[in-house]
Motif scaffolding. Structure first.
Motif, PDB file in Angstrom:
ATOM      1  N   TRP A  26       0.830  -1.205   0.000  1.00  0.00           N
ATOM      2  CA  TRP A  26       0.000   0.000   0.000  1.00  0.00           C
ATOM      3  C   TRP A  26       0.866   1.257   0.000  1.00  0.00           C
ATOM      4  CZ3 TRP A  26      -0.290   3.814   3.781  1.00  0.00           C
ATOM      5  CH2 TRP A  26      -1.306   4.763   3.615  1.00  0.00           C
ATOM      6  N   ALA A  27       1.873   1.285   0.873  1.00  0.00           N
ATOM      7  CA  ALA A  27       2.730   2.465   0.983  1.00  0.00           C
ATOM      8  C   ALA A  27       3.439   2.736  -0.340  1.00  0.00           C
ATOM      9  CB  ALA A  27       3.754   2.269   2.098  1.00  0.00           C
ATOM     10  N   ARG A  28       3.970   1.680  -0.916  1.00  0.00           N
ATOM     11  CA  ARG A  28       4.689   1.843  -2.179  1.00  0.00           C
ATOM     12  C   ARG A  28       3.757   2.396  -3.245  1.00  0.00           C
ATOM     13  NH1 ARG A  28       8.643  -2.184  -1.341  1.00  0.00           N
ATOM     14  NH2 ARG A  28       7.114  -3.864  -1.381  1.00  0.00           N
ATOM     15  N   GLN A  29       2.560   1.839  -3.281  1.00  0.00           N
ATOM     16  CA  GLN A  29       1.617   2.233  -4.321  1.00  0.00           C
ATOM     17  C   GLN A  29       1.164   3.683  -4.168  1.00  0.00           C
ATOM     18  OE1 GLN A  29      -1.966  -0.136  -4.476  1.00  0.00           O
ATOM     19  NE2 GLN A  29      -2.992   1.519  -5.599  1.00  0.00           N
ATOM     20  N   ILE A  30       0.789   4.045  -2.943  1.00  0.00           N
ATOM     21  CA  ILE A  30       0.290   5.401  -2.702  1.00  0.00           C
ATOM     22  C   ILE A  30       1.378   6.415  -3.046  1.00  0.00           C
ATOM     23  CG2 ILE A  30       0.919   6.109  -0.346  1.00  0.00           C
ATOM     24  CD1 ILE A  30      -2.654   5.909  -1.593  1.00  0.00           C
ATOM     25  N   ALA A  50       3.875   5.973  -5.222  1.00  0.00           N
ATOM     26  CA  ALA A  50       4.056   5.977  -6.669  1.00  0.00           C
ATOM     27  C   ALA A  50       2.974   6.829  -7.340  1.00  0.00           C
ATOM     28  CB  ALA A  50       3.998   4.550  -7.207  1.00  0.00           C
ATOM     29  N   GLU A  51       1.745   6.680  -6.885  1.00  0.00           N
ATOM     30  CA  GLU A  51       0.633   7.441  -7.455  1.00  0.00           C
ATOM     31  C   GLU A  51       0.881   8.936  -7.402  1.00  0.00           C
ATOM     32  OE1 GLU A  51      -3.019   6.483  -5.545  1.00  0.00           O
ATOM     33  OE2 GLU A  51      -2.991   4.383  -6.206  1.00  0.00           O
ATOM     34  N   HIS A  52       1.609   9.378  -6.383  1.00  0.00           N
ATOM     35  CA  HIS A  52       1.844  10.808  -6.226  1.00  0.00           C
ATOM     36  C   HIS A  52       3.241  11.211  -6.685  1.00  0.00           C
ATOM     37  CE1 HIS A  52      -1.870  11.789  -4.033  1.00  0.00           C
ATOM     38  NE2 HIS A  52      -1.796  10.543  -3.606  1.00  0.00           N
ATOM     39  N   GLY A  53       3.939  10.291  -7.340  1.00  0.00           N
ATOM     40  CA  GLY A  53       5.249  10.626  -7.886  1.00  0.00           C
ATOM     41  C   GLY A  53       6.354  10.732  -6.863  1.00  0.00           C
ATOM     42  N   PHE A  54       6.160  10.106  -5.687  1.00  0.00           N
ATOM     43  CA  PHE A  54       7.208  10.145  -4.678  1.00  0.00           C
ATOM     44  C   PHE A  54       8.180   8.976  -4.868  1.00  0.00           C
ATOM     45  CE2 PHE A  54       6.141  13.154  -1.093  1.00  0.00           C
ATOM     46  CZ  PHE A  54       5.195  13.869  -1.817  1.00  0.00           C
ATOM     47  N   ALA A  55       9.467   9.276  -4.696  1.00  0.00           N
ATOM     48  CA  ALA A  55      10.485   8.236  -4.837  1.00  0.00           C
ATOM     49  C   ALA A  55      11.182   7.991  -3.507  1.00  0.00           C
ATOM     50  CB  ALA A  55      11.503   8.658  -5.888  1.00  0.00           C
ATOM     51  N   VAL A  59      -3.668  11.408   2.485  1.00  0.00           N
ATOM     52  CA  VAL A  59      -4.146  10.249   1.753  1.00  0.00           C
ATOM     53  C   VAL A  59      -5.180   9.469   2.547  1.00  0.00           C
ATOM     54  CG1 VAL A  59      -2.031  10.000   0.419  1.00  0.00           C
ATOM     55  CG2 VAL A  59      -2.226   8.876   2.608  1.00  0.00           C
ATOM     56  N   ALA A  60      -6.190   9.027   1.867  1.00  0.00           N
ATOM     57  CA  ALA A  60      -7.193   8.177   2.502  1.00  0.00           C
ATOM     58  C   ALA A  60      -6.595   6.781   2.598  1.00  0.00           C
ATOM     59  CB  ALA A  60      -8.469   8.157   1.663  1.00  0.00           C
ATOM     60  N   ASP A  61      -7.191   5.933   3.426  1.00  0.00           N
ATOM     61  CA  ASP A  61      -6.490   4.688   3.713  1.00  0.00           C
ATOM     62  C   ASP A  61      -7.345   3.490   4.063  1.00  0.00           C
ATOM     63  OD1 ASP A  61      -7.399   6.025   5.936  1.00  0.00           O
ATOM     64  OD2 ASP A  61      -6.101   4.788   7.188  1.00  0.00           O
ATOM     65  N   CYS A 107       9.461  13.968  -3.312  1.00  0.00           N
ATOM     66  CA  CYS A 107       8.429  14.298  -4.289  1.00  0.00           C
ATOM     67  C   CYS A 107       9.037  14.526  -5.664  1.00  0.00           C
ATOM     68  CB  CYS A 107       7.635  15.526  -3.850  1.00  0.00           C
ATOM     69  SG  CYS A 107       8.504  17.088  -4.078  1.00  0.00           S
ATOM     70  N   ARG A 108       8.184  14.534  -6.668  1.00  0.00           N
ATOM     71  CA  ARG A 108       8.652  14.646  -8.039  1.00  0.00           C
ATOM     72  C   ARG A 108       9.522  15.884  -8.230  1.00  0.00           C
ATOM     73  NH1 ARG A 108       5.130  11.656 -11.581  1.00  0.00           N
ATOM     74  NH2 ARG A 108       3.496  12.800 -10.503  1.00  0.00           N
ATOM     75  N   ALA A 109       9.041  17.016  -7.717  1.00  0.00           N
ATOM     76  CA  ALA A 109       9.786  18.271  -7.869  1.00  0.00           C
ATOM     77  C   ALA A 109      11.202  18.142  -7.341  1.00  0.00           C
ATOM     78  CB  ALA A 109       9.054  19.396  -7.158  1.00  0.00           C
ATOM     79  N   CYS A 110      11.329  17.585  -6.128  1.00  0.00           N
ATOM     80  CA  CYS A 110      12.641  17.482  -5.515  1.00  0.00           C
ATOM     81  C   CYS A 110      13.515  16.450  -6.231  1.00  0.00           C
ATOM     82  CB  CYS A 110      12.514  17.130  -4.047  1.00  0.00           C
ATOM     83  SG  CYS A 110      11.896  18.522  -3.081  1.00  0.00           S
TER      84      CYS A 110
END
Ligand SMILES: [Mn+2]
Ligand SMILES: [Mn+2]
Ligand SMILES: [Zn+2]
Ligand SMILES: [Zn+2]
Lengths: 142, 142
Positions: A108-112, A114-119, B100-102, B131-134
């Motif tokens: 779940w954490a990985r997916q959420i 990824a959905e928001h573009g976090f690496a 995020v909802a969960d 985040c993507r920007a960073c």
DNA sequence: GTGTTCATGAGAATCATTCTCGCATAGCCG
DNA sequence: CGGCTATGCGAGAATGATTCTCATGAACAC
């Protein structure tokens, strides 16, 4: 992926003090604060300086042999734990802890993220409750 | 189920200071420490005593209008947030936060607790990442 | 052995948070 | 409109966990 580990090429020099801290944590069950551990070591006989207890705990956390949890009051609590990734189920009343595996949360954490573009994702999950023993013994009177 | 709320029959008396803290949090995006908020209020012109900032934040947390997160350094960080239960996806580098909802985690926590006989369950979940920007802007040079 | 490097410990320093306590103010009543 | 009281405010002191300083001691490399 969590601690700053030890700089390449350097070795951590073994010491009675660090061993004592780890040994004590092995004998304990729940989480304990650095101050508590320091006091216990003193009672036990093999005393260790307070600053050293902090240093040892930091080292052990970096090595992944101990993990740390921040209570609501901001005081750090430490506990010996298995080196594989896991989370905790902690009794709010007596401190008893159960280590739980977590494939679903992991996913779940990985997916959420990824959905928001976090690496470079990490997550922090703790579940609190009242264990069966404490529920039976009745709630704390206030 | 989280804060100590307000004792029955008592009203919280409105005040310029508490409003100012809440208003400031409304204008901010990420999490901020009490100290930062205090400094910002001072710059803004409508100053508020430090002790009062802490009191206001506690009150707002109890009322569920603000939530609090403990950083790795133990410093508390506050953020205005929606009153429905949710978790956070926080950028480790710039502090940007996504609520995020969960449903899955919610279910998982309840289930894992039930399996071990724990009652009155709460959970605490935070996901950290870059985040993507960073990521685009390149990593921080150390 | 000898010199170098890292760990220790006592106490001082930090620093976020909380407490104290005198003062201001809001809400209430007549 | 004046008093009365509960509550909030603010400045500074107190608290307390964690970290830093620095002199001393132990482990390591040669
Ligand atoms: Mn663990
Ligand atoms: Mn929120
Ligand atoms: Zn229990
Ligand atoms: Zn970012």
């Amino acid at each position: 992926m969590s601690g700053a580990d030890q700089p390449e090429g350097t070795a951590r020099r073994p010491s009675r003090q660090r061993s004592a801290v780890l040994a004590l944590l092995d004998d304990l069950d729940g989480f304990s604060s650095a101050q508590d551990l320091h006091a216990l070591l003193r009672e036990r006989g093999d005393a260790v300086g307070l600053a050293t207890v902090y240093r040892a705990l930091q080292a052990l956390v970096d090595d992944g042999q101990v993990d740390v949890l921040r209570g609501a009051d901001g005081e750090a609590a430490y506990r010996r734990c298995s080196p594989v990734h896991h989370h905790h189920l902690v009794c709010r009343s007596c401190g008893t802890t159960v280590e739980v595996a977590d494939p679903p949360v992991e996913r779940w954490a990985r997916q959420i993220a990824a959905e928001h573009g976090f690496a470079d994702v990490q997550h922090q999950v703790e579940v609190f409750g009242t264990c069966r023993a404490c529920t039976t013994a009745g709630p704390v009177v206030s």
